[in-house]
Design an enzyme around this catalytic site. Sequence first.
Site, short mmCIF file in Angstrom:
data_model
loop_
_atom_site.label_atom_id
_atom_site.label_comp_id
_atom_site.label_asym_id
_atom_site.label_seq_id
_atom_site.Cartn_x
_atom_site.Cartn_y
_atom_site.Cartn_z
N ARG A 10 0.93 -1.23 -0.13
CA ARG A 10 0.06 0.24 0.02
C ARG A 10 0.98 1.16 -0.03
NH1 ARG A 10 -2.08 3.04 5.05
NH2 ARG A 10 -3.54 4.00 3.52
N HIS A 55 -2.63 11.12 1.01
CA HIS A 55 -2.87 10.72 2.41
C HIS A 55 -2.56 12.12 3.25
CE1 HIS A 55 -1.13 7.33 4.94
NE2 HIS A 55 -1.12 8.69 6.61
N GLU A 101 -7.84 8.11 5.94
CA GLU A 101 -8.39 9.19 6.99
C GLU A 101 -8.84 10.21 6.77
OE1 GLU A 101 -5.45 6.66 10.11
OE2 GLU A 101 -5.15 8.55 9.78
N ASN A 241 -7.71 1.94 8.87
CA ASN A 241 -6.52 2.04 9.89
C ASN A 241 -7.02 1.46 11.58
OD1 ASN A 241 -5.63 2.67 7.70
ND2 ASN A 241 -4.88 4.26 8.06
N TYR A 243 -5.79 0.67 15.53
CA TYR A 243 -4.05 0.85 16.86
C TYR A 243 -5.18 0.37 17.52
CZ TYR A 243 -1.68 2.80 12.80
OH TYR A 243 -0.58 3.18 10.84
N GLU A 316 -4.07 -0.57 8.08
CA GLU A 316 -3.20 -0.50 9.11
C GLU A 316 -4.05 -0.11 10.45
OE1 GLU A 316 -1.75 4.17 9.28
OE2 GLU A 316 -2.07 4.75 7.27
#
Length: 417
Positions: A10, A55, A101, A241, A243, A316
Amino acid sequence: MEFIGINTFRFSISWARILPKGRFGNVNVAGIKHYDNLINALIGKGIQPFVSLTHYDIPQELEDKYGGWLSPQIRQEFAYYASICFRYYGDRVNYWVTFNEPNIVAVRGYRSGIYPPARCSGSFGNCSSGNSEKEPFIAAHNMILSHAVAVDIYRTKYQEKWNGSIGIIMNAVWYEPISNSSQDRLAAQRAQSFFTNWFLDPILFGEYPEEMKDILGSLLPRFSKNDLKKLKNGLDFIGINHYTSFYAKDCLYSTCEEGPGVSKTEGYYLRTALNSNGQIGESTALDWLYVYPKGMEKMVTYFKTRYNNTPMFITENGIGVLDQPDSNINDFLNDYKRVEYMKSYLDSLVSAIRKGADVRGYITWSLLDNFEWVSGYTIRFGHYHVDYATLKRTPKSSAKWYKDFISNFTSFELVKY
């Protein structure tokens, strides 16, 4: 990449590298060639390109001319840029992402002002200009409609010809209610609506979430009939994404201390890592990242339920460490914490898949230590250590672990529930 055995890479195309002056300037041939070389090199190794059109960055020219995402004119700019990328690379790229995002762009670029273009009101941050209570919603609206226009172009001109797919990537934080009270459970739902559903609901349902409409009223822009027609193109997949996770505490019916999320335009909830029993998960070197593996399964399951099991990719997932002035390479190469993090989050992801979540792939962040936006080179997320003076790349323990994981993990049976 070939050593590890990954089959997808990616990356994002820099808009300014292709169109330094937007649609009224020339296409930068050197920029086109740069990505041609990368895409061809990937395909030569049997690795699929997974490409984001933007991005965070946009050409400075468009910020100066229109005010960037605050102007409806940016939609035409994005449409022109997207069409150029589809035309040049669409024969080799099967996975397209309109935005990485956009919720972070809206929140950090136009509410807190900690990311470019650094716009905010005095009560939200330290910026020279901006309006934290209005501009995030204007910027988000223009990004949502830019997504819709780009998808419309791809569907109309390129998709049938090359059989690719197009989606959007969201920063996805899981929110646990801080207590079992109905108010805190509603607060956790509001937190999701004001952070991720803010973008996904209009794209998939044609309207903003009910919680946002109820609280914000006229602060939310309206979609025209023509907008809704474009939005019907939706998307082919959702990129996630993920985390970390936080607790959400109600601030609509309860009094809250100052903190992230508590204001009206943020959704009247307090985002915190602490409840009466302690911290939500192990803390890390990064003040926003707590290790809470269950959040992966819960986040994926939430999207599965809310968005009718639209295909998903984890785009991600990873853990970063700070590069201290007195650090040496050995401090980074034995990254057992990263290995433990990946093991636990992948276990959680597999659990969601076994229960029927349509997850098509997993992409870790990141292959190499790299430039982490406003943190620059101070945070290292890579499976490969990069010596920034010589550019030498050295595999960390996690690179070797990931190689073994990929070679041993071939398939699994779906469990019927």
